[in-house]
Design a protein around this motif. Sequence first.
Motif, PDB file in Angstrom:
ATOM      1  N   TYR A  98       0.931  -1.117   0.094  1.00 41.11           N
ATOM      2  CA  TYR A  98       0.098   0.736  -0.200  1.00 41.11           C
ATOM      3  C   TYR A  98       0.836   1.227   0.077  1.00 41.11           C
ATOM      4  O   TYR A  98       0.266   2.109  -0.584  1.00 41.11           O
ATOM      5  N   GLY A  99       1.999   1.290   0.057  1.00 47.88           N
ATOM      6  CA  GLY A  99       3.220   2.358   0.504  1.00 47.88           C
ATOM      7  C   GLY A  99       2.868   2.775   1.572  1.00 47.88           C
ATOM      8  O   GLY A  99       2.913   4.275   1.387  1.00 47.88           O
ATOM      9  N   THR A 100       2.362   3.120   2.745  1.00 53.07           N
ATOM     10  CA  THR A 100       1.978   3.296   3.107  1.00 53.07           C
ATOM     11  C   THR A 100       3.567   4.089   4.007  1.00 53.07           C
ATOM     12  O   THR A 100       4.099   3.284   3.949  1.00 53.07           O
ATOM     13  N   PRO A 101       2.880   4.947   4.596  1.00 51.01           N
ATOM     14  CA  PRO A 101       4.204   6.033   5.570  1.00 51.01           C
ATOM     15  C   PRO A 101       4.847   4.781   6.768  1.00 51.01           C
ATOM     16  O   PRO A 101       3.920   4.359   7.619  1.00 51.01           O
ATOM     17  N   PHE A 102       6.407   4.985   6.541  1.00 50.45           N
ATOM     18  CA  PHE A 102       6.314   4.358   8.278  1.00 50.45           C
ATOM     19  C   PHE A 102       6.109   4.151   8.823  1.00 50.45           C
ATOM     20  O   PHE A 102       5.940   3.542   9.875  1.00 50.45           O
ATOM     21  N   ALA A 103       6.179   6.115   9.691  1.00 50.23           N
ATOM     22  CA  ALA A 103       5.748   6.419  10.738  1.00 50.23           C
ATOM     23  C   ALA A 103       4.115   4.999  11.573  1.00 50.23           C
ATOM     24  O   ALA A 103       3.822   4.858  11.766  1.00 50.23           O
ATOM     25  N   VAL A 104       3.322   5.373  10.051  1.00 49.92           N
ATOM     26  CA  VAL A 104       1.744   4.904  10.092  1.00 49.92           C
ATOM     27  C   VAL A 104       1.905   3.905  10.550  1.00 49.92           C
ATOM     28  O   VAL A 104       1.180   2.809  10.990  1.00 49.92           O
ATOM     29  N   LEU A 161      13.990   3.105   5.806  1.00 50.64           N
ATOM     30  CA  LEU A 161      14.467   3.399   7.104  1.00 50.64           C
ATOM     31  C   LEU A 161      14.679   1.880   7.533  1.00 50.64           C
ATOM     32  O   LEU A 161      15.591   1.444   8.397  1.00 50.64           O
ATOM     33  N   ILE A 162      13.740   0.536   6.814  1.00 49.60           N
ATOM     34  CA  ILE A 162      13.691  -0.983   7.732  1.00 49.60           C
ATOM     35  C   ILE A 162      15.212  -1.529   6.512  1.00 49.60           C
ATOM     36  O   ILE A 162      16.314  -2.261   7.689  1.00 49.60           O
ATOM     37  N   VAL A 163      15.961  -1.120   5.763  1.00 44.45           N
ATOM     38  CA  VAL A 163      16.889  -0.867   5.461  1.00 44.45           C
ATOM     39  C   VAL A 163      18.515  -0.329   6.111  1.00 44.45           C
ATOM     40  O   VAL A 163      19.748  -1.429   6.486  1.00 44.45           O
ATOM     41  N   ALA A 164      18.247   0.600   6.441  1.00 42.48           N
ATOM     42  CA  ALA A 164      18.835   1.315   7.462  1.00 42.48           C
ATOM     43  C   ALA A 164      19.525   0.936   8.755  1.00 42.48           C
ATOM     44  O   ALA A 164      20.002   0.547   9.537  1.00 42.48           O
ATOM     45  N   VAL A 165      18.274  -0.456   9.109  1.00 43.58           N
ATOM     46  CA  VAL A 165      18.341  -0.580  10.568  1.00 43.58           C
ATOM     47  C   VAL A 165      19.165  -2.053  10.316  1.00 43.58           C
ATOM     48  O   VAL A 165      19.613  -2.357  11.392  1.00 43.58           O
ATOM     49  N   ARG A 166      18.523  -2.654   9.226  1.00 42.62           N
ATOM     50  CA  ARG A 166      19.391  -4.052   8.716  1.00 42.62           C
ATOM     51  C   ARG A 166      20.922  -3.819   8.898  1.00 42.62           C
ATOM     52  O   ARG A 166      21.031  -4.408   9.091  1.00 42.62           O
ATOM     53  N   ASP A 167      21.413  -2.445   8.223  1.00 39.84           N
ATOM     54  CA  ASP A 167      22.518  -3.063   7.184  1.00 39.84           C
ATOM     55  C   ASP A 167      23.251  -1.633   8.181  1.00 39.84           C
ATOM     56  O   ASP A 167      24.517  -1.708   8.101  1.00 39.84           O
ATOM     57  N   THR A 168      22.637  -0.800   9.029  1.00 44.98           N
ATOM     58  CA  THR A 168      23.314   0.528   9.698  1.00 44.98           C
ATOM     59  C   THR A 168      24.301   0.086  11.326  1.00 44.98           C
ATOM     60  O   THR A 168      24.368  -0.958  12.042  1.00 44.98           O
ATOM     61  N   ARG A 169      25.865   0.300  11.074  1.00 43.90           N
ATOM     62  CA  ARG A 169      26.909   0.064  12.386  1.00 43.90           C
ATOM     63  C   ARG A 169      26.837   1.742  13.134  1.00 43.90           C
ATOM     64  O   ARG A 169      27.377   2.481  12.646  1.00 43.90           O
ATOM     65  N   ILE A 170      27.219   1.178  14.639  1.00 49.44           N
ATOM     66  CA  ILE A 170      27.585   1.920  15.602  1.00 49.44           C
ATOM     67  C   ILE A 170      28.034   2.038  15.964  1.00 49.44           C
ATOM     68  O   ILE A 170      28.078   0.682  16.852  1.00 49.44           O
ATOM     69  N   ALA A 171      29.968   2.156  16.369  1.00 52.07           N
ATOM     70  CA  ALA A 171      30.701   2.045  16.095  1.00 52.07           C
ATOM     71  C   ALA A 171      31.209   0.293  16.453  1.00 52.07           C
ATOM     72  O   ALA A 171      31.421  -0.546  16.867  1.00 52.07           O
TER      73      ALA A 171
END
Length: 328
Positions: A98-104, A161-171
């Motif tokens: 449905y292309g719903t915004p992530f927050a919704v 945003l899902i891809v960012a949560v999957r691939d992001t590293r912090i330190a």
Amino acid sequence: VERTALTPRLRSLLARRGPLLVVLAMTVYLAVTARGFLGVANVTASLTQAAPVALVAMGLAIVVIGGGDDVVVGGIDLSIPATAALATAIVSDQLTTYGTPFAVAFALGILVTTVFGLLNAVLVGWVGLSSILATLAVYVAVVGITRVVSGNRRIDVTDPLIVAVRDTRIAGIPLAAVLMLIVAAVLVFVMARTPYGRRLQAVGGNRDAATFAGIPTRRYIMSTFVIAGVVAGLSALLLVARGSGSSPGIDERLMVDMVLATFLGAAFTRRGTVTIFGSVLGAVFVALLSNGLILSRVANAWVDGFKGVLILLVVAAAAARKSEEARA
């Protein structure tokens, strides 16, 4: 005489630390035999894999803390994996179809899991059903709803945003693990530093004494199912990120890992009780051992079998510990 004195000590040690000793022995074995077991890649992958399991295990831990950690009549919520899987399917379907915004989409997932948490609270607190029967019935119903929502098919998600949560590293630490630790820190603070948390622990420790002290025990127990529902909704973010979408049947494996992580985590505590922090440690060790067995080229069926045996050991140790405390 020494032999007679040693037996109760050995029995007490096995009851309190048996599961932990098995896990440590397996860790040492895999560290020696499985190439890359303690490598950065495997540890990082294990943290990512453990993150959603830790969240649902923390939700279960809240219910156990409030209802008591007796494995038969204490607090339990078997519906958490199913509601987390439903939220995962809803978020994935909303984002992709449905292309719903992530927050919704994310808010909708949390809303649904919270509603089922309220349903569990009503069934246990007002209707008077045992928690294991009430939440098992909800689990079965939610699994059916999930199949309808998802069409019993895989739903791929490519939301940024899902891809960012999957691939992001912090330190060097996966973002999913960081989010897991943030949720854990909040729940630990609530349980240890707020009047609500202290009263909830009093209810779980001795319900009759808590009632005598004027604590509305039923209300507190009901609240744990609602919190578990909210946490199940939060775990959907990490589940979608980990799997790049939703897949049929994720509730089944999540159920095994949740129960194992929650009660295995009790072995890491001094008193052998279920805690938030212990659940996180349990989830990490479950993921680490699972990946280690796979690195050793053990078939998935045997990995699941190992988890089943470990669950039996954990439950048996908890029952033995309760029996020992009753005799004391």
